[in-house]
Design an enzyme around this catalytic site. Sequence first.
Site, PDB file in Angstrom:
ATOM      1  N   GLU A  59       0.832  -1.200   0.000  1.00 15.96           N
ATOM      2  CA  GLU A  59       0.000   0.000   0.000  1.00 15.96           C
ATOM      3  C   GLU A  59       0.869   1.253   0.000  1.00 15.96           C
ATOM      4  O   GLU A  59       0.570   2.219  -0.696  1.00 15.96           O
ATOM      5  CB  GLU A  59      -0.944   0.025   1.198  1.00 15.96           C
ATOM      6  CG  GLU A  59      -1.838   1.243   1.189  1.00 15.96           C
ATOM      7  CD  GLU A  59      -2.920   1.208   2.243  1.00 15.96           C
ATOM      8  OE1 GLU A  59      -3.840   2.041   2.141  1.00 15.96           O
ATOM      9  OE2 GLU A  59      -2.868   0.371   3.148  1.00 15.96           O
ATOM     10  N   ALA A  60       1.952   1.222   0.759  1.00 19.07           N
ATOM     11  CA  ALA A  60       2.852   2.374   0.791  1.00 19.07           C
ATOM     12  C   ALA A  60       3.416   2.646  -0.603  1.00 19.07           C
ATOM     13  O   ALA A  60       3.357   3.784  -1.089  1.00 19.07           O
ATOM     14  CB  ALA A  60       3.981   2.130   1.785  1.00 19.07           C
TER      15      ALA A  60
END
Length: 137
Positions: A59-60
Amino acid sequence: MTGSEPLRPWTIELGELDRTMGVVVLEQSAERVVATMPVEGNRQSFGLLHGGASMAFGEALGSWAAVIHASTLGKTAVGLDISGTHHRSARSGLVTGTATAIHLGRTTTSHEVVLTNEEGERLCTIRITNLLITPAT
């Protein structure tokens, strides 16, 4: 600066969780973000890389790529959807994540994030969609 000059792309800044997980950014652009994360310190109770750590890492990377793109439009990005498939486990070593753009639009972005082990074997495939919004002032 006039309205016709392009905006400078945002540069990745690690957050608290990123630093805690040991993330190191190797490459950054809207089209491609590459980073590493150690398995050690990111394992679940059975000694395997935690699936949640894989998802947070993915997600980062996808969100960073989306924010880089959004920044060139005078916008920012917020997560809209994420899904992941875990293909194999890891007990040690370094995981490399590569976020590749699928779609870079004016209102949304989509990225595929592939996590691999040191042998190049795919551990996880993540797809993330971000919504591009005008930042609050």
